[in-house]
Motif scaffolding. Structure first.
Motif, PDB file in Angstrom:
ATOM      1  N   THR A 105       0.855  -1.177   0.000  1.00 47.57           N
ATOM      2  CA  THR A 105       0.000   0.000   0.000  1.00 47.57           C
ATOM      3  C   THR A 105       0.896   1.233   0.000  1.00 47.57           C
ATOM      4  N   PRO A 106       0.352   2.421  -0.313  1.00 47.27           N
ATOM      5  CA  PRO A 106       1.213   3.619  -0.346  1.00 47.27           C
ATOM      6  C   PRO A 106       1.950   3.901   0.965  1.00 47.27           C
ATOM      7  N   ASP A 107       1.418   3.408   2.092  1.00 42.71           N
ATOM      8  CA  ASP A 107       2.109   3.616   3.370  1.00 42.71           C
ATOM      9  C   ASP A 107       3.022   2.443   3.736  1.00 42.71           C
ATOM     10  N   GLY A 108       3.275   1.531   2.791  1.00 48.01           N
ATOM     11  CA  GLY A 108       4.313   0.518   2.980  1.00 48.01           C
ATOM     12  C   GLY A 108       3.863  -0.816   3.504  1.00 48.01           C
ATOM     13  N   ARG A 109       2.558  -1.066   3.646  1.00 43.97           N
ATOM     14  CA  ARG A 109       2.094  -2.353   4.167  1.00 43.97           C
ATOM     15  C   ARG A 109       1.955  -3.368   3.028  1.00 43.97           C
ATOM     16  N   PRO A 110       2.536  -4.546   3.160  1.00 46.35           N
ATOM     17  CA  PRO A 110       2.499  -5.539   2.070  1.00 46.35           C
ATOM     18  C   PRO A 110       1.140  -6.214   1.965  1.00 46.35           C
ATOM     19  N   PHE A 111       0.725  -6.514   0.728  1.00 43.00           N
ATOM     20  CA  PHE A 111      -0.526  -7.244   0.547  1.00 43.00           C
ATOM     21  C   PHE A 111      -0.412  -8.387  -0.464  1.00 43.00           C
ATOM     22  N   PHE A 112       0.648  -8.430  -1.270  1.00 45.49           N
ATOM     23  CA  PHE A 112       0.836  -9.529  -2.217  1.00 45.49           C
ATOM     24  C   PHE A 112       2.298  -9.547  -2.633  1.00 45.49           C
ATOM     25  N   GLY A 113       2.786 -10.733  -2.993  1.00 40.73           N
ATOM     26  CA  GLY A 113       4.173 -10.784  -3.438  1.00 40.73           C
ATOM     27  C   GLY A 113       4.585 -12.175  -3.856  1.00 40.73           C
ATOM     28  N   GLY A 114       5.788 -12.272  -4.348  1.00 38.83           N
ATOM     29  CA  GLY A 114       6.368 -13.538  -4.772  1.00 38.83           C
ATOM     30  C   GLY A 114       7.832 -13.339  -5.091  1.00 38.83           C
ATOM     31  N   PRO A 131     -12.983  -0.696  -6.521  1.00 35.56           N
ATOM     32  CA  PRO A 131     -13.259  -0.353  -5.112  1.00 35.56           C
ATOM     33  C   PRO A 131     -13.460  -1.563  -4.207  1.00 35.56           C
ATOM     34  N   GLU A 132     -14.195  -2.559  -4.674  1.00 36.47           N
ATOM     35  CA  GLU A 132     -14.471  -3.709  -3.806  1.00 36.47           C
ATOM     36  C   GLU A 132     -13.191  -4.470  -3.454  1.00 36.47           C
ATOM     37  N   THR A 133     -12.387  -4.733  -4.460  1.00 35.94           N
ATOM     38  CA  THR A 133     -11.150  -5.491  -4.194  1.00 35.94           C
ATOM     39  C   THR A 133     -10.107  -4.624  -3.491  1.00 35.94           C
ATOM     40  N   LYS A 134     -10.114  -3.324  -3.747  1.00 34.65           N
ATOM     41  CA  LYS A 134      -9.166  -2.457  -3.047  1.00 34.65           C
ATOM     42  C   LYS A 134      -9.444  -2.461  -1.546  1.00 34.65           C
ATOM     43  N   GLU A 135     -10.721  -2.463  -1.179  1.00 34.87           N
ATOM     44  CA  GLU A 135     -11.062  -2.512   0.241  1.00 34.87           C
ATOM     45  C   GLU A 135     -10.546  -3.804   0.876  1.00 34.87           C
ATOM     46  N   LYS A 136     -10.644  -4.904   0.152  1.00 35.23           N
ATOM     47  CA  LYS A 136     -10.118  -6.175   0.661  1.00 35.23           C
ATOM     48  C   LYS A 136      -8.595  -6.127   0.784  1.00 35.23           C
ATOM     49  N   ILE A 137      -7.940  -5.479  -0.195  1.00 37.09           N
ATOM     50  CA  ILE A 137      -6.478  -5.335  -0.143  1.00 37.09           C
ATOM     51  C   ILE A 137      -6.060  -4.584   1.115  1.00 37.09           C
ATOM     52  N   LEU A 138      -6.733  -3.474   1.394  1.00 38.46           N
ATOM     53  CA  LEU A 138      -6.367  -2.664   2.557  1.00 38.46           C
ATOM     54  C   LEU A 138      -6.604  -3.426   3.853  1.00 38.46           C
ATOM     55  N   SER A 139      -7.677  -4.190   3.900  1.00 42.31           N
ATOM     56  CA  SER A 139      -7.951  -4.999   5.088  1.00 42.31           C
ATOM     57  C   SER A 139      -6.897  -6.087   5.250  1.00 42.31           C
ATOM     58  N   SER A 140      -6.537  -6.721   4.143  1.00 47.23           N
ATOM     59  CA  SER A 140      -5.504  -7.762   4.179  1.00 47.23           C
ATOM     60  C   SER A 140      -4.160  -7.191   4.602  1.00 47.23           C
ATOM     61  N   ALA A 141      -3.855  -5.992   4.105  1.00 55.73           N
ATOM     62  CA  ALA A 141      -2.582  -5.365   4.456  1.00 55.73           C
ATOM     63  C   ALA A 141      -2.514  -5.053   5.943  1.00 55.73           C
ATOM     64  N   GLU A 142      -3.635  -4.623   6.512  1.00 56.74           N
ATOM     65  CA  GLU A 142      -3.660  -4.332   7.945  1.00 56.74           C
ATOM     66  C   GLU A 142      -3.445  -5.600   8.757  1.00 56.74           C
TER      67      GLU A 142
END
Length: 727
Positions: free
Chosen positions: A119-128, A156-167
């Motif tokens: 995320t823009p504040d540095g929290r990871p949400f996906f990688g490999g 918007p729907e998936t972005k909200e899930k990304i932010l929740s996952s990152a948290e």
């Protein structure tokens, strides 16, 4: 990008000093370095960050750069969708630790290149790790990955899930990597013995009885594990643990060390170890060479000398240190970081680089270099074959390749050719020298010429032990040059801080990390044990005070990887307490604090060591091999660390005799303090308050042996010192 290509693109990495970042400076990707500018831009544009982490000698990093990051069409998508940041993991291991832990949690494993989306504040949400340019079963293409992430972020729907996952991921990372309140309890000596014995048992259950090592292919040397087993081997005869477990530890270590030195993972022509073996016999290596591997392995082979009554540990250690000082050391004493696995197969540097091209041999090449008789001996000894001896071709078009490994012993070779073993050794030595000169004609692999303080600290330890065990003055001279280089280029005497971690091309950068301090302190303590220059000890003790104040938290018994104000963009302040290919800061500090407590008499170092060990015990019960050097520190605590203060002029034969006796008769965990004149007392008294107690009324040389809080009366002859040390 091939060096013959016309440079079409230049990004902001062109202004960096890291060799890894500079390798990507001409990618069409709009790469930036980690820092305020890139991260502020991500926040301002509300774009996810693609953080791509690697190092300059990483083979698969090169592959992905050539396949994907050099493709303008792929770069166009990346530049549109992300803020793209490149990071050298060797410059910023703190960031690498956080994000590789995240990818491991997401996927079950991770490695380099590490490509992680934030995320823009540095929290990871996906990688490999590595992604190919064209998808394969179970592995999407890199283009598919970036397009998928772009679409998910902009929906918007998936972005909200990304932010929740990152948290949620951020919470997991904090739980695993940040400090924790001490929960362990001081235990008795029996419990500690059982912890060490259990770790030996766990390792023996995973031990490869045929080839040595503790895993199937690929096989990594893992110096911290070998260092722990040597500590267990020392504890056995002293009956600090079950002597049978000590014997098992020594047997596993000796077999593994000998098998590694015989395998292709060891460079039989130029010395030094490659990164790891791709097979289970140590025959076929991944060919990059790292300073930290070789420095640690040199120390392990040297520490094995008193326990293994054979010549080969000293021979291997000599070849490692010779390689390091010849090929990795600059003229001022700093050690470069690594050599690549890949190089050009032909002298004019054209075509594509191939892995192992610098190290492999065709039988016809060797036949042309040597006499017929000598060629047959080399061919037999190293199992060279016309079709190649590696079982498959890892070199692409570089065919009919032989990797040198000892297929037969010297004795077997002598019997086969009806020669004496001494004749065989001489023929092999002469042949290797001829092959070494021939290899110098080949294009060398890329050299990562950045100089890292932490890894140079490991080199200091290896070189210092090299002088003590091998009596080779060149290794001591090299160690002193290295210490001077760091002090002159990376240290501020007024603040007593390591101003920078990395030096390259006349410039230093990146604030010193905890591992820079603790590995350098350890190296300086080891250097002091070789030449007793009080300036080395004084500097180590000043650094120790800074380390304690900046990286050690008394409330929780935690060693942090960075200082409190290191980087405001870090998600949190990570701790460093698991040994891997490098020792952890915490394990090293547990050992160093015990030495500092004995040397200085300051209780805060002893209390810190106990806190670190206390915190570690619960984890070591659950995961006995997660921190092998912490297990070694526990063994050191069982035996107690001792100090022998010797008063006398170093050139006085009586003083030299006391020093020699102290080195030979003292247990492994002992430091010698030499007090030779009033200037030494003045220099060290601020750090060692009781030093005046070891200045006798007369000038006669004397030795004062102390263990814990118990000090023996002074003795002035070697017989009495041997008696005191045997108590």
């Amino acid at each position: 990008m091939n060096t013959t290509d016309t440079i079409k693109y230049t990004n902001k990495l062109i202004n960096e000093k890291s060799p890894y970042l500079l390798q990507h400076a001409h990618n069409p990707v709009d790469w930036q370095a980690w820092g305020e500018e890139a991260l502020s831009r991500a926040a301002a544009e509300n774009k996810p960050v693609l953080l791509s982490i690697g190092y300059s000698t990483c083979h698969w990093c090169h592959v992905m750069a050539d396949e994907s990051f050099s493709d303008p069409a792929v770069a166009e998508i990346m530049n549109r969708a992300f803020i793209n940041i490149k990071l050298d993991r060797e410059e910023r291991p703190d960031l690498d630790q956080i994000y590789i832990t995240a990818v491991s949690a997401l996927n079950g494993s991770a490695g380099w290149p590490l490509n992680v989306f934030l995320t823009p504040d540095g929290r990871p949400f996906f990688g490999g790790t590595y992604f190919p340019p064209v998808g394969r079963p179970g592995m999407p293409s890199w283009t598919d990955v970036v397009l998928h992430v772009e679409q998910a972020w902009n929906t918007p729907e998936t972005k909200e899930k990304i932010l929740s996952s990152a948290e949620a991921m951020n919470d997991v990372l904090k739980q695993h990597l940040s400090s924790r309140v001490a929960t362990g309890q001081n235990t008795d000596e029996t419990d500690d013995r059982h912890l060490i014995e259990n770790a030996v048992k766990v390792l023996s259950a995973n031990y490869d009885k045929t080839n040595g090592g503790f895993s199937p292919a690929p096989k990594f040397p893992m110096p911290p594990t070998l260092a722990f087993l040597l500590e267990a081997a020392r504890l056995g005869p002293a009956e600090m643990i079950d002597p049978r477990q000590g014997k098992i530890a020594l047997d596993m270590t000796a077999h593994t060390l000998k098998s590694m030195a015989a395998g292709g993972i060891f460079d039989h022509i130029g010395g030094g170890f490659h990164r790891y073996a791709t097979d289970d016999k140590w025959h076929l290596p991944h060919f990059e060479k790292m300073l930290y591997d070789n420095a640690q392995l040199a120390s392990v082979y040297l520490d094995a000398i008193p326990l293994i009554d054979e010549p080969w540990p000293a021979e291997v250690a000599t070849e490692i240190l010779t390689y390091m000082t010849r090929d990795l050391m600059n003229e001022d004493g700093g050690f470069f970081s690594a050599e690549d696995a890949d190089s050009y197969p032909v002298a004019d540097g054209t075509g594509n680089k191939l892995e192992g091209a610098f190290y492999g041999w065709r039988t016809e090449t060797v036949r042309a270099l040597l006499s017929s008789e000598n060629f047959e001996i080399v061919k037999y000894y190293y199992d060279m074959r016309p079709e190649g001896n590696v079982g498959h071709d890892p070199f692409g078009e570089f065919v009919e390749t032989n990797v040198l490994y000892k297929a037969h012993s010297t004795a077997e070779t002598a019997e086969h050719f009806n020669l004496s073993e001494e004749e065989v050794r001489k023929i092999l030595s002469r042949s290797r020298n001829i092959m070494f000169q021939e290899r110098l004609r080949r294009p060398r692999p890329h050299l990562d010429d950045k100089i890292l303080t932490a890894w140079n600290g490991l080199a200091l330890t290896a070189l210092s032990k090299g002088f003590l065990y091998l009596k080779n003055r060149a290794f001591l001279d090299a160690a002193k040059k290295t210490a001077c280089f760091i002090q002159n280029n990376l240290y501020d005497p007024e603040s007593r801080r390591l101003l920078k971690r990395r030096w390259r091309d006349g410039h230093s950068g990146i604030d010193g990390l905890a591992e820079d301090y603790i590995f350098l302190i350890q190296g300086l303590l080891d250097l002091y044990q070789t030449d007793f220059d009080p300036a080395h000890l004084s500097w180590a003790l000043k650094l120790a005070e800074s380390f304690y104040d900046r990286f050690y938290d008394q409330a929780t018994g935690t060693c942090f990887a960075v200082s409190a104000n290191h980087d405001r963009h870090l998600l949190f302040r990570p701790a460093d307490d698991h040994d891997n290919v490098l020792p952890s800061v915490t394990s090293t500090a547990a050992k160093v604090f015990q030495r500092l407590s004995a040397l200085t008499g300051k209780s805060r170092y002893g209390q810190a060591a106990i806190s670190l060990l206390t915190n570690a015990r619960s984890d070591l019960k659950k995961h006995p091999t997660s921190a092998p050097l912490m297990m070694a520190a526990l063994g050191q605590y069982l035996t107690g660390h001792s100090r022998i203060a010797i008063f006398g002029e170093p050139h006085d034969p009586a003083t030299r005799a006391l020093i020699k006796t102290a080195r030979q008769a003292a247990p492994a965990n002992v430091d010698i303090l030499l007090i030779d004149n009033p200037a030494t007392v003045d220099l060290l008294e601020p750090h060692i308050p009781d030093i005046l107690e070891y200045v006798p009324g007369d000038s006669k040389p004397a030795a004062f042996a102390c263990s814990g809080r118990t000090c023996h009366p002074p003795v002035s002859n070697t017989t009495d010192l041997e008696r005191v040390l045997s108590l």
